[in-house]
Write an enzyme that holds these catalytic residues in place. Structure first.
Site, PDB file in Angstrom:
ATOM      1  N   TYR A   1       0.843  -1.184   0.000  1.00 39.78           N
ATOM      2  CA  TYR A   1       0.000   0.000   0.000  1.00 39.78           C
ATOM      3  C   TYR A   1       0.885   1.243   0.000  1.00 39.78           C
ATOM      4  O   TYR A   1       1.981   1.250   0.507  1.00 39.78           O
ATOM      5  CB  TYR A   1      -1.044   0.007   1.120  1.00 39.78           C
ATOM      6  CG  TYR A   1      -0.595  -0.137   2.553  1.00 39.78           C
ATOM      7  CD1 TYR A   1       0.118   0.867   3.200  1.00 39.78           C
ATOM      8  CD2 TYR A   1      -0.966  -1.254   3.308  1.00 39.78           C
ATOM      9  CE1 TYR A   1       0.468   0.761   4.530  1.00 39.78           C
ATOM     10  CE2 TYR A   1      -0.630  -1.378   4.648  1.00 39.78           C
ATOM     11  CZ  TYR A   1       0.102  -0.367   5.259  1.00 39.78           C
ATOM     12  OH  TYR A   1       0.449  -0.474   6.577  1.00 39.78           O
ATOM     13  N   CYS A   2       0.404   2.276  -0.669  1.00 37.35           N
ATOM     14  CA  CYS A   2       1.129   3.538  -0.875  1.00 37.35           C
ATOM     15  C   CYS A   2       2.559   3.315  -1.379  1.00 37.35           C
ATOM     16  O   CYS A   2       3.528   3.730  -0.749  1.00 37.35           O
ATOM     17  CB  CYS A   2       1.160   4.356   0.418  1.00 37.35           C
ATOM     18  SG  CYS A   2       1.545   6.111   0.138  1.00 37.35           S
ATOM     19  N   PRO A   3       2.716   2.643  -2.528  1.00 35.78           N
ATOM     20  CA  PRO A   3       4.050   2.388  -3.061  1.00 35.78           C
ATOM     21  C   PRO A   3       4.741   3.670  -3.507  1.00 35.78           C
ATOM     22  O   PRO A   3       4.096   4.614  -3.961  1.00 35.78           O
ATOM     23  CB  PRO A   3       3.784   1.466  -4.256  1.00 35.78           C
ATOM     24  CG  PRO A   3       2.386   1.794  -4.684  1.00 35.78           C
ATOM     25  CD  PRO A   3       1.653   2.125  -3.422  1.00 35.78           C
TER      26      PRO A   3
ATOM     27  N   LYS B   1       8.709  -4.759   2.497  1.00 36.03           N
ATOM     28  CA  LYS B   1       8.600  -3.346   2.853  1.00 36.03           C
ATOM     29  C   LYS B   1       8.161  -3.182   4.304  1.00 36.03           C
ATOM     30  O   LYS B   1       7.220  -3.830   4.761  1.00 36.03           O
ATOM     31  CB  LYS B   1       7.590  -2.667   1.929  1.00 36.03           C
ATOM     32  CG  LYS B   1       7.288  -1.204   2.261  1.00 36.03           C
ATOM     33  CD  LYS B   1       6.329  -0.624   1.243  1.00 36.03           C
ATOM     34  CE  LYS B   1       5.822   0.735   1.641  1.00 36.03           C
ATOM     35  NZ  LYS B   1       4.925   1.323   0.620  1.00 36.03           N
TER      36      LYS B   1
END
Length: 282
Positions: free
Chosen positions: A141-143, A154
């Protein structure tokens, strides 16, 4: 060598009715840093919160997506910047470096700011025999280009925000807790809010397995406070914090100028959050 003047604001864990504060403070600290040529550091955490970026509010079925978050016992707030959804709860540490900009002494580019943040995190974890990599984890999420990973997983994302004469470099660090569940909540938000368009239009096809937390990656039962202390140790070795840090902060936070600017920012944030009925959770 200690060469830079700095102040530190630690907001601890914020409940939902205070969830607008860290975004308001980031902007006001950026302006303060620029006006006073001083570096500001800002820690904060939240209680079971999903933070949406402005782009997230333009999904096809926003109300359905927001409802799915609330059904998972998380609440929702829209931040005052771009980017995409992230999770903030008691196992997530949010940390910002707020720099004066522009100035011949503190003329940081965005990439330099990202590198500075990465360096601080590397120093905070220097006693572990690990390599921290910075690259986009596209199914997290939110790369972003400066996602921080260990062994391909991550654990943090970095963003930036400029305002007037200041720049904020912000990171969220997954320290402990159920990171897979966080990923599932964000994945479900996009599934519900995008329908058949899930994974398209610049919204990530969130895979909860693409992310982990520091406790799991480093096989150490960290708390948010312990990671905060490690970062503090790095900061105090590299920056000069006034003995009157609290006095400086309170002078700033209690000034008439701050009050006026705070109210303006608070109203803007409330208006921005009308789209998700932010007041419903308060």
């Amino acid at each position: 060598m200690i060469t830079k003047e700095a102040i530190l604001l630690d907001q601890k864990i914020l409940s939902h009715n205070k969830s607008l504060l860290p975004f308001i403070y980031t902007d006001l600290l950026a302006e303060y840093a620029g006006d006073n040529k001083i570096i500001c550091f800002h820690f904060w955490s939240m209680t079971n919160q999903v933070i949406l970026g402005m782009k997230d509010t333009r999904v096809t079925f926003l109300a359905e997506g927001v409802q799915s978050i609330r059904e998972n016992a998380y609440q929702v707030v829209v931040r005052n910047s771009g980017g995409l959804a992230v999770v903030a709860d008691q196992g997530i540490l949010n940390f910002s470096i707020v720099l004066p900009q522009p100035d011949s002494k503190y003329n940081f580019s965005i990439d330099q700011g990202y590198e500075l943040m990465k360096h601080i995190i590397e120093e905070a974890l220097a006693d572990f025999d690990i390599s921290i990599d910075a690259f986009e984890v596209s199914d997290s999420y939110c790369p972003g280009d400066f996602d921080l990973s260990i062994h391909g997983k991550k654990f943090a994302g970095i963003s930036q925000r400029r305002i007037k004469n200041g720049i904020g470099i912000m990171i969220y660090l997954s320290v402990c807790g159920n990171q897979a569940k966080r990923g599932e909540i964000v994945r479900e938000f996009y599934q519900k809010s995008l329908g058949n368009q899930f994974g398209t239009e610049g919204f990530p096809p969130v895979n909860p397995n693409s992310m982990s937390n520091l406790s799991e990656l480093l096989k150490t039962d960290f708390t948010v406070e312990q990671i905060k202390e490690r970062i503090n140790d790095v900061l105090t070795a590299q920056y000069h914090f006034s003995d009157d840090n609290e006095v400086l902060l309170q002078t700033f936070l209690n000034s008439d100028d701050f009050s006026v600017k705070f109210e303006k920012q608070n109203e803007r944030m409330k208006q921005r959050n009308q789209v998700i009925d932010w007041s419903e959770d308060n």
